[in-house]
Write a protein that holds these residues in place. Structure first.
Motif, PDB file in Angstrom:
ATOM      1  N   HIS A 160       0.844  -1.201   0.000  1.00 49.24           N
ATOM      2  CA  HIS A 160       0.000   0.000   0.000  1.00 49.24           C
ATOM      3  C   HIS A 160       0.873   1.242   0.000  1.00 49.24           C
ATOM      4  N   ILE A 161       0.470   2.244  -0.810  1.00 51.30           N
ATOM      5  CA  ILE A 161       1.283   3.459  -0.915  1.00 51.30           C
ATOM      6  C   ILE A 161       0.465   4.740  -0.822  1.00 51.30           C
ATOM      7  N   SER A 162      -0.860   4.668  -0.788  1.00 48.98           N
ATOM      8  CA  SER A 162      -1.773   5.806  -0.839  1.00 48.98           C
ATOM      9  C   SER A 162      -1.729   6.447  -2.215  1.00 48.98           C
ATOM     10  N   ASN A 163      -2.700   7.301  -2.487  1.00 48.40           N
ATOM     11  CA  ASN A 163      -2.764   7.923  -3.803  1.00 48.40           C
ATOM     12  C   ASN A 163      -2.022   9.250  -3.888  1.00 48.40           C
ATOM     13  N   PHE A 164      -1.122   9.497  -2.930  1.00 49.46           N
ATOM     14  CA  PHE A 164      -0.109  10.527  -3.152  1.00 49.46           C
ATOM     15  C   PHE A 164       0.920  10.041  -4.170  1.00 49.46           C
ATOM     16  N   PHE A 165       0.914   8.712  -4.407  1.00 50.09           N
ATOM     17  CA  PHE A 165       1.870   8.096  -5.317  1.00 50.09           C
ATOM     18  C   PHE A 165       1.111   7.160  -6.254  1.00 50.09           C
ATOM     19  N   THR A 166       1.786   6.670  -7.263  1.00 47.69           N
ATOM     20  CA  THR A 166       1.211   5.641  -8.117  1.00 47.69           C
ATOM     21  C   THR A 166       2.174   4.473  -8.187  1.00 47.69           C
ATOM     22  N   SER A 167       1.792   3.435  -8.902  1.00 45.00           N
ATOM     23  CA  SER A 167       2.635   2.248  -9.046  1.00 45.00           C
ATOM     24  C   SER A 167       2.515   1.739 -10.474  1.00 45.00           C
ATOM     25  N   PRO A 168       3.486   0.969 -10.935  1.00 45.11           N
ATOM     26  CA  PRO A 168       3.403   0.410 -12.293  1.00 45.11           C
ATOM     27  C   PRO A 168       2.150  -0.436 -12.501  1.00 45.11           C
ATOM     28  N   THR A 169       1.731  -1.191 -11.481  1.00 46.88           N
ATOM     29  CA  THR A 169       0.554  -2.040 -11.672  1.00 46.88           C
ATOM     30  C   THR A 169      -0.712  -1.202 -11.842  1.00 46.88           C
ATOM     31  N   GLN A 170      -0.825  -0.070 -11.141  1.00 47.84           N
ATOM     32  CA  GLN A 170      -2.002   0.787 -11.284  1.00 47.84           C
ATOM     33  C   GLN A 170      -2.086   1.355 -12.696  1.00 47.84           C
ATOM     34  N   VAL A 171      -0.982   1.872 -13.180  1.00 46.44           N
ATOM     35  CA  VAL A 171      -0.961   2.451 -14.522  1.00 46.44           C
ATOM     36  C   VAL A 171      -1.226   1.374 -15.574  1.00 46.44           C
ATOM     37  N   ALA A 172      -0.590   0.229 -15.426  1.00 47.17           N
ATOM     38  CA  ALA A 172      -0.735  -0.836 -16.419  1.00 47.17           C
ATOM     39  C   ALA A 172      -2.168  -1.362 -16.476  1.00 47.17           C
ATOM     40  N   LEU A 173      -2.814  -1.510 -15.312  1.00 47.30           N
ATOM     41  CA  LEU A 173      -4.189  -2.004 -15.320  1.00 47.30           C
ATOM     42  C   LEU A 173      -5.135  -0.983 -15.949  1.00 47.30           C
ATOM     43  N   ALA A 174      -4.946   0.296 -15.656  1.00 52.40           N
ATOM     44  CA  ALA A 174      -5.775   1.324 -16.283  1.00 52.40           C
ATOM     45  C   ALA A 174      -5.618   1.284 -17.799  1.00 52.40           C
ATOM     46  N   GLU A 175      -4.382   1.195 -18.283  1.00 59.47           N
ATOM     47  CA  GLU A 175      -4.153   1.127 -19.729  1.00 59.47           C
ATOM     48  C   GLU A 175      -4.795  -0.116 -20.342  1.00 59.47           C
ATOM     49  N   ARG A 176      -4.718  -1.217 -19.618  1.00 61.48           N
ATOM     50  CA  ARG A 176      -5.292  -2.470 -20.139  1.00 61.48           C
ATOM     51  C   ARG A 176      -6.808  -2.377 -20.243  1.00 61.48           C
ATOM     52  N   LEU A 177      -7.453  -1.821 -19.239  1.00 58.57           N
ATOM     53  CA  LEU A 177      -8.905  -1.692 -19.266  1.00 58.57           C
ATOM     54  C   LEU A 177      -9.359  -0.765 -20.391  1.00 58.57           C
ATOM     55  N   LEU A 178      -8.646   0.326 -20.583  1.00 61.19           N
ATOM     56  CA  LEU A 178      -9.009   1.243 -21.663  1.00 61.19           C
ATOM     57  C   LEU A 178      -8.895   0.555 -23.022  1.00 61.19           C
ATOM     58  N   ALA A 179      -7.849  -0.247 -23.182  1.00 59.06           N
ATOM     59  CA  ALA A 179      -7.673  -0.962 -24.443  1.00 59.06           C
ATOM     60  C   ALA A 179      -8.773  -1.998 -24.656  1.00 59.06           C
ATOM     61  N   LEU A 180      -9.084  -2.756 -23.615  1.00 63.45           N
ATOM     62  CA  LEU A 180     -10.113  -3.786 -23.745  1.00 63.45           C
ATOM     63  C   LEU A 180     -11.493  -3.186 -24.018  1.00 63.45           C
TER      64      LEU A 180
END
Length: 444
Positions: free
Chosen positions: A85-105
């Motif tokens: 857990h990192i809070s949303n003051f930060f992001t992570s590679p998995t968060q960005v990658a999942l968002a990109e994947r959902l947009l593509a699908l």
């Protein structure tokens, strides 16, 4: 496969002991659980007394990869060991990658975005805020959000204002206002409801909690035409139908060349790990919510988004979209041939079927819950969203053998349910005539 009544080691029901502790420690919002489950693998689970069950409900459309899937388990453990857990003051590679994947699908256009939450009702809350922003930014202001009768969108106060069932709503009135409900599937009512005062229309393409009721052909396309003409948002609730459940990544994709303004997701997205999402389509919609206008402490955390990526990977690599379509067709065909089944509905592995009214009292009331009880005793987990309706939402990796085993068992389950109802009616009649017992149904 039928469950045992007691623990072979002690001769005492360990499940009963756990249930006693449950009732003494948990808030009574679910009633008494049917079993205490301790282990799962694939489409099967085991209870505290050693009973084995074929899980045809999948945690209510959540466990798309079944139980204890090795890749999902490994990814979740590995991510937690790396960064939890990192809070949303930060992001992570998995968060960005999942968002990109959902947009593509989803086939979302440039400028589309994703907001991550922890559940379906939270995703709907975000969507309702989106609708309010759309309405408040209009000139003149658009005060109304339209939803469908029989729809279910969650139990938090905002989502509950969209949910139609009176039993869910009335104990918590007054709810947030500005929501109008119209009959589901009624095109005339839809045309009358969408006006220049409408901020958004929110609907499920298949109403799962209502008994797996698909909207009629052409309804989604007409909803899209009307909302575009009126300048209102079209928000599709895919909490239950998304992530491959219907044989496509999203149920709206069964409609050719169709694109909503926003989609809510949860349930199957994490394969059992809690996660929800709101997808917004295009910059005009995505820009409605800005910094400080919504948020979530846990939403989009590294473990949840890693679970989402793993789930999507397995669905794609193992052709679970195709399996959902094939097994869904197999189940629906088999169920339709069972005497006593009057209608079968759904897409992919979201299936509802209705039972006839051939019960001792002649009404059919209570037949489906009695079938659920009989099925559990026989080693099958199913659900009754209505008095005559059974819902199935198993893992997308369900096998033909598993599907066929339930269809083969169903005639016997119907007979057992009718016999149980007859016995209950007979006992109630005897008790009533002697004045020594209760005539009302027992609480579950």
């Amino acid at each position: 496969m039928s469950p045992s009544a007691s623990s072979p080691a002690t001769g005492e029901s360990t499940g009963a002991a756990w249930l006693e502790r449950y009732t003494g420690s948990l808030l009574n919002v679910f009633g008494t659980p049917q079993r205490v489950l301790v282990r799962g693998s694939g489409s099967r689970v085991w209870d505290a007394d050693g009973g084995e069950y074929l899980d045809l409900l999948g945690g209510i459309a959540v466990n798309v990869l079944g139980h204890a899937h090795p890749l999902l388990t490994s990814v979740v453990a590995s991510q937690q060991a790396t960064l939890g857990h990192i809070s949303n003051f930060f992001t992570s590679p998995t968060q960005v990658a999942l968002a990109e994947r959902l947009l593509a699908l989803a086939g979302a256009p440039e400028g589309s975005r994703v907001f991550f939450a922890n559940s379906g009702t939270e995703a709907v809350e975000a969507a309702l805020k989106l609708a309010r922003r759309a309405g408040n930014s209009a000139d003149p202001v658009r005060p109304t959000v339209v939803a469908l009768e029989q729809g279910f969108h969650g139990r938090t106060m905002g989502a509950l204002s969209l949910t139609h069932k009176a039993a869910y709503r009335e104990p918590f009135a007054p709810l947030p206002g500005g929501v109008t409900h119209i009959p589901a599937g009624d095109l005339a009512a839809l045309r009358a409801a969408i006006t220049d005062e409408t901020a958004a229309l929110v609907l499920e393409p298949i109403q799962g909690e209502a008994g797996v009721l698909p909207l009629p052909p052409g309804y989604l396309r007409e909803a899209r035409r009307l909302t575009l003409e009126a300048g209102a948002l079209l928000i599709i609730d895919e909490v239950q139908t998304g992530v491959g459940r219907t044989g496509r990544w999203f149920a709206f994709q069964h409609e050719p060349d169709f694109m909503p303004d926003a989609v809510t997701l949860a349930k199957g997205l994490g394969g059992g790990f809690p996660i929800g999402a709101l997808i917004t389509f295009g910059p005009a919609v995505s820009d409605l919510l800005g910094p400080g206008q919504h948020g979530s402490t846990f939403g989009g955390n590294p473990v949840a988004t890693a679970a989402g990526l793993a789930t999507l990977h397995v669905i794609e690599s193992d052709d679970l979209l195709g399996n959902a379509a094939r097994m869904g067709e197999r189940l629906r065909a088999g169920l339709a041939a069972v005497p006593g089944v009057t209608e079968v509905r759904g897409r992919g592995l979201l299936i509802g079927f209705d039972l006839d009214a051939d019960t001792p009292d002649g009404t059919g009331a209570g037949l489906a819950p009695a079938v659920v009880t009989a099925a559990l005793e026989a080693g099958f987990i199913i659900n009754a969203p209505g008095p005559r309706t059974i819902r199935l939402a198993p893992a997308l990796l369900l096998t033909a053998e598993e599907a066929d085993s339930f269809v083969a068992a169903l005639p016997g389950l119907l007979d057992a349910a009718r016999a149980a109802i007859a016995g209950t009616a007979s006992s109630a009649g005897t008790a009533s005539s002697t004045g020594t017992g209760r005539t009302e149904p027992a609480q579950e």
